[in-house]
Design a protein around this motif. Structure first.
Motif, PDB file in Angstrom:
ATOM      1  N   ALA A 309       8.333  15.705  -2.866  1.00 47.03           N
ATOM      2  CA  ALA A 309       7.283  16.798  -2.827  1.00 47.03           C
ATOM      3  C   ALA A 309       8.502  17.714  -2.998  1.00 47.03           C
ATOM      4  CB  ALA A 309       7.117  17.403  -1.927  1.00 47.03           C
ATOM      5  N   TRP A 310       9.804  18.297  -2.848  1.00 45.90           N
ATOM      6  CA  TRP A 310      10.618  18.802  -4.143  1.00 45.90           C
ATOM      7  C   TRP A 310      10.917  18.295  -5.195  1.00 45.90           C
ATOM      8  CZ3 TRP A 310      12.759  22.877  -5.150  1.00 45.90           C
ATOM      9  CH2 TRP A 310      13.994  23.452  -5.593  1.00 45.90           C
ATOM     10  N   THR A 311      11.025  16.978  -5.170  1.00 46.04           N
ATOM     11  CA  THR A 311      11.119  17.308  -6.833  1.00 46.04           C
ATOM     12  C   THR A 311      10.342  17.568  -7.365  1.00 46.04           C
ATOM     13  OG1 THR A 311      12.247  15.056  -5.783  1.00 46.04           O
ATOM     14  CG2 THR A 311      11.580  15.191  -8.728  1.00 46.04           C
ATOM     15  N   PHE A 312       8.917  17.307  -7.351  1.00 41.18           N
ATOM     16  CA  PHE A 312       7.680  17.675  -8.404  1.00 41.18           C
ATOM     17  C   PHE A 312       7.822  19.253  -7.956  1.00 41.18           C
ATOM     18  CE2 PHE A 312       5.851  13.782  -7.209  1.00 41.18           C
ATOM     19  CZ  PHE A 312       4.679  13.152  -8.402  1.00 41.18           C
ATOM     20  N   ALA A 313       7.968  20.499  -7.049  1.00 46.64           N
ATOM     21  CA  ALA A 313       7.899  21.570  -7.024  1.00 46.64           C
ATOM     22  C   ALA A 313       9.163  22.314  -7.972  1.00 46.64           C
ATOM     23  CB  ALA A 313       8.428  22.222  -4.950  1.00 46.64           C
ATOM     24  N   ASN A 462      13.383  17.803 -16.256  1.00 45.53           N
ATOM     25  CA  ASN A 462      13.539  18.635 -15.175  1.00 45.53           C
ATOM     26  C   ASN A 462      12.923  17.772 -13.594  1.00 45.53           C
ATOM     27  OD1 ASN A 462      14.572  21.335 -15.388  1.00 45.53           O
ATOM     28  ND2 ASN A 462      13.052  20.986 -16.686  1.00 45.53           N
ATOM     29  N   PHE A 463      12.124  16.407 -13.559  1.00 48.72           N
ATOM     30  CA  PHE A 463      12.574  15.405 -12.896  1.00 48.72           C
ATOM     31  C   PHE A 463      12.989  14.582 -12.291  1.00 48.72           C
ATOM     32  CE2 PHE A 463       9.453  11.931 -10.224  1.00 48.72           C
ATOM     33  CZ  PHE A 463       9.080  13.007  -9.702  1.00 48.72           C
ATOM     34  N   GLY A 487      19.910  15.353   0.730  1.00 51.45           N
ATOM     35  CA  GLY A 487      19.501  17.400   1.405  1.00 51.45           C
ATOM     36  C   GLY A 487      18.601  17.298   0.759  1.00 51.45           C
ATOM     37  N   HIS A 488      18.381  18.613   1.181  1.00 51.78           N
ATOM     38  CA  HIS A 488      17.433  19.801   0.694  1.00 51.78           C
ATOM     39  C   HIS A 488      16.991  19.650  -0.489  1.00 51.78           C
ATOM     40  CE1 HIS A 488      16.753  20.760   5.382  1.00 51.78           C
ATOM     41  NE2 HIS A 488      16.942  20.941   5.141  1.00 51.78           N
ATOM     42  N   THR A 489      18.257  20.239  -1.458  1.00 53.24           N
ATOM     43  CA  THR A 489      17.817  19.867  -2.519  1.00 53.24           C
ATOM     44  C   THR A 489      17.684  18.495  -3.795  1.00 53.24           C
ATOM     45  OG1 THR A 489      20.447  20.977  -3.619  1.00 53.24           O
ATOM     46  CG2 THR A 489      18.696  22.292  -2.487  1.00 53.24           C
ATOM     47  N   ASP A 490      18.286  17.423  -2.859  1.00 53.58           N
ATOM     48  CA  ASP A 490      18.053  16.311  -3.646  1.00 53.58           C
ATOM     49  C   ASP A 490      17.024  16.229  -3.909  1.00 53.58           C
ATOM     50  OD1 ASP A 490      20.402  14.611  -3.930  1.00 53.58           O
ATOM     51  OD2 ASP A 490      20.618  15.070  -1.640  1.00 53.58           O
ATOM     52  N   ILE A 491      17.099  15.766  -5.626  1.00 50.61           N
ATOM     53  CA  ILE A 491      15.574  14.881  -5.677  1.00 50.61           C
ATOM     54  C   ILE A 491      16.009  13.738  -6.502  1.00 50.61           C
ATOM     55  CG2 ILE A 491      15.253  17.029  -7.864  1.00 50.61           C
ATOM     56  CD1 ILE A 491      15.844  15.921  -9.974  1.00 50.61           C
ATOM     57  N   SER A 514      17.039   0.669  -7.365  1.00 50.99           N
ATOM     58  CA  SER A 514      16.776   0.072  -8.339  1.00 50.99           C
ATOM     59  C   SER A 514      14.925   0.692  -8.246  1.00 50.99           C
ATOM     60  CB  SER A 514      17.254  -1.381  -8.697  1.00 50.99           C
ATOM     61  OG  SER A 514      18.297  -1.874  -9.084  1.00 50.99           O
ATOM     62  N   ALA A 515      14.815  -0.057  -7.214  1.00 55.84           N
ATOM     63  CA  ALA A 515      13.108   0.165  -6.608  1.00 55.84           C
ATOM     64  C   ALA A 515      12.915   1.843  -6.939  1.00 55.84           C
ATOM     65  CB  ALA A 515      12.610  -0.336  -4.982  1.00 55.84           C
ATOM     66  N   LEU A 516      13.769   2.668  -5.882  1.00 55.43           N
ATOM     67  CA  LEU A 516      13.700   4.140  -6.436  1.00 55.43           C
ATOM     68  C   LEU A 516      13.296   4.655  -7.603  1.00 55.43           C
ATOM     69  CD1 LEU A 516      15.661   5.436  -3.284  1.00 55.43           C
ATOM     70  CD2 LEU A 516      13.095   5.649  -3.868  1.00 55.43           C
ATOM     71  N   SER A 517      14.030   3.700  -8.702  1.00 56.84           N
ATOM     72  CA  SER A 517      14.201   4.168 -10.110  1.00 56.84           C
ATOM     73  C   SER A 517      12.729   4.015 -10.351  1.00 56.84           C
ATOM     74  CB  SER A 517      15.591   2.926 -10.778  1.00 56.84           C
ATOM     75  OG  SER A 517      17.179   3.783 -10.376  1.00 56.84           O
ATOM     76  N   ILE A 518      12.940   2.074 -10.231  1.00 52.47           N
ATOM     77  CA  ILE A 518      11.345   1.937 -10.976  1.00 52.47           C
ATOM     78  C   ILE A 518       9.716   3.222 -10.615  1.00 52.47           C
ATOM     79  CG2 ILE A 518       9.639   0.054 -10.643  1.00 52.47           C
ATOM     80  CD1 ILE A 518      11.748  -1.725 -10.560  1.00 52.47           C
ATOM     81  N   MET A 519      10.090   3.686  -9.420  1.00 53.74           N
ATOM     82  CA  MET A 519       9.104   4.202  -8.718  1.00 53.74           C
ATOM     83  C   MET A 519       9.089   5.776  -9.879  1.00 53.74           C
ATOM     84  SD  MET A 519       9.979   3.748  -5.052  1.00 53.74           S
ATOM     85  CE  MET A 519       8.624   5.269  -4.532  1.00 53.74           C
ATOM     86  N   ILE A 520      10.328   6.125  -9.951  1.00 52.91           N
ATOM     87  CA  ILE A 520       9.723   7.588 -10.718  1.00 52.91           C
ATOM     88  C   ILE A 520       9.571   7.076 -12.121  1.00 52.91           C
ATOM     89  CG2 ILE A 520      11.911   9.073 -11.785  1.00 52.91           C
ATOM     90  CD1 ILE A 520      14.231   8.401  -9.133  1.00 52.91           C
ATOM     91  N   PHE A 521      10.164   6.116 -12.832  1.00 54.68           N
ATOM     92  CA  PHE A 521       9.532   6.047 -14.220  1.00 54.68           C
ATOM     93  C   PHE A 521       7.877   5.414 -14.154  1.00 54.68           C
ATOM     94  CE2 PHE A 521       7.611   2.363 -16.252  1.00 54.68           C
ATOM     95  CZ  PHE A 521       8.241   2.664 -18.232  1.00 54.68           C
ATOM     96  N   VAL A 522       7.472   5.116 -12.995  1.00 53.41           N
ATOM     97  CA  VAL A 522       6.290   5.329 -12.789  1.00 53.41           C
ATOM     98  C   VAL A 522       5.137   6.271 -12.678  1.00 53.41           C
ATOM     99  CG1 VAL A 522       4.055   4.153 -11.499  1.00 53.41           C
ATOM    100  CG2 VAL A 522       5.780   2.800 -12.079  1.00 53.41           C
ATOM    101  N   ILE A 523       6.056   7.261 -11.623  1.00 55.55           N
ATOM    102  CA  ILE A 523       5.195   8.626 -11.755  1.00 55.55           C
ATOM    103  C   ILE A 523       5.177   9.688 -12.622  1.00 55.55           C
ATOM    104  CG2 ILE A 523       5.935  10.448 -10.974  1.00 55.55           C
ATOM    105  CD1 ILE A 523       7.282   8.547  -8.174  1.00 55.55           C
ATOM    106  N   VAL A 524       6.546   9.324 -13.620  1.00 55.66           N
ATOM    107  CA  VAL A 524       7.289   9.753 -15.132  1.00 55.66           C
ATOM    108  C   VAL A 524       6.497   9.383 -15.893  1.00 55.66           C
ATOM    109  CG1 VAL A 524       8.389  10.641 -16.603  1.00 55.66           C
ATOM    110  CG2 VAL A 524       9.436  11.069 -13.962  1.00 55.66           C
TER     111      VAL A 524
END
Length: 542
Positions: A309-313, A462-463, A487-491, A514-524
């Motif tokens: 949520a913070w990453t999108f914000a 920025n994402f 932490g709170h400011t981690d994206i 690596s799984a999270l990296s793939i998810m980031i790629f899909v989202i962006v």
């Protein structure tokens, strides 16, 4: 009327002779053209590329990296064919780009996808064979009652080794990678003084590398169960054997001190009947487990949704604030009535001229709670935790990113405004449109056509703006209820960095990262695709 002079052809002359002579000259000079300076330069460059390629192939062979080895062989063959074939002219220009695309994009994406479906991480860093060798080495103990051997420390280049004089008077030499082998060496008073192909270290050199010498283990033979030679004083060596014994036929690991038998499980570990496992494991395929872990494991699920949520914000807020401020300043300084516009524009670009990581470090110092310029000078000694309070830290991140990012938006908005057709604006004025209506209905739609692709790229940047988060807050302040260093400011991208454990702050889990990296790629990628579709609609409307 004068007539052209008639051409007389002698009966014995051969009309084809000049052509034949020309062909002969071409044939004779073709060899010279092939070895012109450009060809020599090309030959030297390809030779250098082949030399580096062969070096890489040999290195891959030594590491048993068969995929890399095969890829390098194929790339070398293609490169040699392209640059020496006459019909492959277009490929000569695009091959370097294709190679870099394959190495730095396609290969990295494919390997990330592979790792995402494995348990690669702490305790599962290698293959099964390497895990067996590590287990046997880590559990070595000196065999009680065994004799010691005169030992000399030698080097082969930068690699340390031991030269051992056994009870039969034979000298055997080995390194960490090569087991002991018998050699013809010079022995003086029961001490090995010279070994062919090796340099004998003197006492001073041994003391300088004391930690390396005492931690070195030289295998006795190719069988790991035979143990290794170790030393504590660099003068005498002893045989150390592992308390674990590996049976290759039964594929079991047995602890000789307790009699416990460990067998491989489907998690890449040796497991006993009581459920206990040995510390070192190996990589195995775990399917989609890493993807479900991000959503179901309590250690990651709670922080993941907060960070998402913070990453999108953060990404949306950064794009919106920088664009609005940049657009406002572009409109103001695009007014011809303003004097000194060039000076003001130059000053506004200064934050953009400072490297992003350096600007973030400067702001981290100025926002320091106790010694920062903001608290000490501007606020008169206030004690405000700009980077330690969760809410203020997020506002600080957005504020610093606004300072770093608005010059870019100012530049593109200035260029877009100056490129707008003047007749359209004049037509709006003639139709009686107010300045606000002209801006809302004419200027802004035309402006968005040219700036929307850049806004999309700014969102994607920025994402994944790891530099700002890492240099300014380090992702902090930390979550109080999280068992992982988040932490709170981690994206998402800094979450991936922390989970991967690159800085050694936590356990390494490359599979989950690596799984999270793939998810980031899909989202962006998904958001970018939708945004570009909206851009095409704007172009059709305009």
């Amino acid at each position: 009327m004068p007539t052209p002079e008639a051409r007389v052809v002698e009966p014995d002359a051969d009309p084809a002779a000049p052509s034949a002579r020309r062909r002969g000259r071409n044939a004779d000079s073709s060899h010279a053209r092939d070895f012109r300076p450009g060809f020599i330069v090309k030959l030297v460059l390809i030779a250098l590329i082949d030399a580096f390629g062969v070096y890489g192939i040999l290195a891959a062979w030594g590491q048993e990296a068969w995929g890399i080895l095969t890829s390098m062989v194929v790339l070398l063959l293609i490169a040699n064919w392209v640059y020496f074939a006459k019909k492959a002219l277009p490929l000569k220009y695009i091959l370097p780009g294709l190679v870099f695309l394959f190495v730095y994009q396609v290969y990295v994406m494919a390997y990330t996808g592979y790792v995402a479906f494995t348990n690669y991480g702490d305790g599962h860093n290698s293959t099964k064979g390497q895990a067996i060798e590590a287990l046997l080495a880590q559990n070595e103990r000196r065999v009680d009652g065994t004799e010691t051997y005169p030992l000399t420390v030698v080097t082969a280049g930068d690699e340390l080794g031991f030269a051992v004089l056994d009870s039969d008077g034979d000298v055997r030499v080995g390194t960490a990678e090569d087991p002991l082998n018998e050699v013809d060496a010079t022995v003086d008073s029961g001490i090995v003084t010279a070994v062919p192909g090796y340099d004998v270290l003197d006492r001073t050199a041994v003391l300088e590398r004391q930690d390396e010498v005492t931690s070195l283990r030289v295998p006795v033979s190719d069988d790991p169960n035979d143990g290794s030679i170790r030393t504590q004083d660099a003068r005498t060596g002893y045989v150390a054997e592992s308390t674990l014994h590996y049976d290759a036929d039964a594929d079991t690991m047995t602890d000789s001190t307790t009699g416990t038998v460990y067998t491989p499980n489907d998690r890449g570990q040796f497991e006993a009947e009581d459920g206990s496992t040995l510390a070192v494991g190996w990589r195995v395929f775990v399917g989609g487990e890493n993807f479900t872990t991000a959503f179901t494991d309590s250690r990651y699920a709670g922080p993941f949704w907060k960070i998402l949520a913070w990453t999108f914000a953060f990404a949306i807020g950064s794009v919106a604030t920088t664009f609005l401020l940049g657009l406002f300043l572009a409109i103001v300084f695009n007014d011809t009535r303003l004097r000194g516009r060039k000076i003001y524009r130059t000053l506004l670009i200064l934050p953009y001229a400072i490297p992003g990581f350096l600007g973030a470090l400067l702001w981290a110092g100025m926002l320091n709670r106790k010694f920062g310029f903001i608290n000490e000078v501007i606020l008169g000694g206030a004690n405000i935790g700009w980077l330690t309070d969760p809410v203020l830290a997020k506002l600080a991140v957005l504020g610093v990113n606004l300072w770093l990012g608005f010059p870019y938006m100012f530049l593109i908005c200035t260029g877009a405004l100056q490129s707008l057709p003047g007749d359209v604006m004049e037509a709006a004025k003639i139709d009686g449109a107010s300045p606000w209506r002209a801006f809302r209905s004419v200027t802004m739609p035309l402006l968005l056509v040219s700036t929307t692709p850049l806004l999309i790229s700014s969102f994607a940047f920025n994402f994944n703006n790891f530099t700002l988060i890492y240099m300014l807050t380090g992702g902090g302040p930390r979550f109080a209820d999280a068992s992982v260093p988040l932490g709170h400011t981690d994206i998402l991208i800094s979450m991936v960095y922390n989970i991967a454990g690159v800085d050694g702050s936590g356990a390494r889990n490359y599979g989950l990262a690596s799984a999270l990296s793939i998810m980031i790629f899909v989202i962006v990628g998904g958001i970018s695709a939708l945004a570009f579709r909206k851009t095409r609609q704007l172009e059709e409307i305009n």
